[in-house]
Design an enzyme around this catalytic site. Structure first.
Site, PDB file in Angstrom:
ATOM      1  N   GLU A  38      45.418  30.904  40.372  1.00  0.00           N
ATOM      2  CA  GLU A  38      44.380  32.068  39.803  1.00  0.00           C
ATOM      3  C   GLU A  38      43.556  32.656  40.979  1.00  0.00           C
ATOM      4  O   GLU A  38      43.841  32.203  42.292  1.00  0.00           O
ATOM      5  CB  GLU A  38      43.444  31.439  38.901  1.00  0.00           C
ATOM      6  N   ASN A 125      34.418  32.251  35.023  1.00  0.00           N
ATOM      7  CA  ASN A 125      35.716  32.415  35.016  1.00  0.00           C
ATOM      8  C   ASN A 125      36.306  33.678  36.184  1.00  0.00           C
ATOM      9  O   ASN A 125      37.254  33.165  36.955  1.00  0.00           O
ATOM     10  CB  ASN A 125      36.359  32.845  33.817  1.00  0.00           C
ATOM     11  N   ASN A 183      36.958  37.321  29.856  1.00  0.00           N
ATOM     12  CA  ASN A 183      37.757  36.819  30.915  1.00  0.00           C
ATOM     13  C   ASN A 183      37.947  37.847  32.417  1.00  0.00           C
ATOM     14  O   ASN A 183      36.934  37.750  33.052  1.00  0.00           O
ATOM     15  CB  ASN A 183      39.361  36.795  30.602  1.00  0.00           C
ATOM     16  N   ASP A 236      44.881  38.770  31.667  1.00  0.00           N
ATOM     17  CA  ASP A 236      44.137  37.632  32.357  1.00  0.00           C
ATOM     18  C   ASP A 236      43.260  38.590  33.384  1.00  0.00           C
ATOM     19  O   ASP A 236      42.312  39.311  33.221  1.00  0.00           O
ATOM     20  CB  ASP A 236      44.804  36.644  33.172  1.00  0.00           C
TER      21      ASP A 236
END
Length: 307
Positions: A38, A125, A183, A236
């Site tokens: 990520e 996040n 997100n 995402d």
């Protein structure tokens, strides 16, 4: 479909996408060996990329000058999203510590936000920095839902929101409270729009799997509705280019949307894509973090803002 890695390449859905890549450009796998990658962030001055390997509790570093991948920081408090601020410093969302931090030039770490109205954040996040220095981040509960990407814990804040914080005053303000699991997020090139992904379908059978669009009005936001809905898995992380196109990570690769919300093409990746960012000297190379691997591909588009 154009590409060399099996299952990877460009898929044209609209003729507008044909102008977004060079025919002989190929998707490259730069590294593999993670568990869930990520948070890619590009550091132009050093020509390197950092990215998170959340379950392995580390931030990795890809050196664009020689292709070497090394550990940048471990442990990392199960770091997730990363970005670069206006002074070239790393800003990171930490699941385990439930906070947003800044890594100073001397390597020390400053806490930017860890509470809202006296209560601990869920698990920050993704994060972006506006040109005025304010830091905007999403705070779903993924990092406290299990022990895989953080430490299981109860929420202290009701719901999951998006926040803006002023690193000078330390004030943390809730700017979006209508989303199930906010997100990814990204500003438009002129910073008049903020795009925010909602992956609420992970906890609700018919929950949201879309990107919403907000008008930026001073220090607040005005909701403009759904920009795009994901047709393959979930959106995402994502980025916006200088022409207003949105490049979003999804279950089958990267989806490219025209500013009018039309899905014009895909970059197929043989792993679920978590996030992406533009990098390289010309900011025209997409670095893509997928489940276990880091990919890259040159496109005919340039980054709208910082990583």
């Amino acid at each position: 479909m154009f590409g060399d890695i099996e299952g990877a390449g460009f898929e044209v859905l609209d003729e507008r996408f044909e102008r977004r890549f060079v025919g002989h450009a190929a998707v490259e796998r730069l590294w593999t060996g993670g568990r869930w990658l990520e948070g890619p962030a590009w550091f132009a001055a050093g020509r390197y990329l950092v990215f998170s390997d959340i379950p392995n509790d580390r931030i990795m570093r890809y050196d664009d000058t020689n292709g070497v991948v090394s550990i940048f920081r471990a442990p990392s408090n199960n770091a997730n999203g990363n970005t670069v601020d206006t002074q070239g410093r790393l800003v990171t969302c930490e699941h385990r510590a439930r906070r947003v931090t800044r890594t100073e030039h001397d390597g020390s770490i400053t806490v930017i936000a860890d509470r809202f109205e006296g209560k601990r954040l869920n698990s920050p996040n993704d994060v972006v920095v506006r040109s005025d220095g304010t830091i905007w981040f999403s705070d779903p509960s993924y990092g406290i839902a299990t022990d895989y990407e953080g430490d299981r814990a109860e929420q202290e804040i009701e719901g999951c929101h998006v926040y803006r914080t002023d690193p000078t005053t330390g004030e943390v303000v809730c700017v979006v409270s209508i989303m199930a699991k906010p997100n990814g997020l990204a500003f438009s090139a002129d910073e008049t729009m903020l795009y925010v992904g909602d992956t609420g379908v992970t906890h609700e059978k018919d929950g949201p799997r879309h990107i919403r669009k907000f008008a930026v009005e001073g220090s607040s936001l005005r909701e403009l509705g759904v920009f795009a809905t994901c047709t393959a898995g979930l959106f995402d992380g994502f980025r916006v280019d200088t022409a207003g196109r949105v490049w979003a990570g999804a279950g089958d690769g990267v989806h490219c949307f025209d500013p009018d919300g039309t899905l014009i093409g895909k970059i197929r990746i043989p792993e679920t894509v978590a996030n992406l960012t533009f990098g390289g000297p010309k900011r025209n190379r997409l670095f893509i973090t997928a489940r276990q691997s880091l990919y890259a591909v040159f496109v005919v588009a340039n980054a709208a803002a910082q990583s």
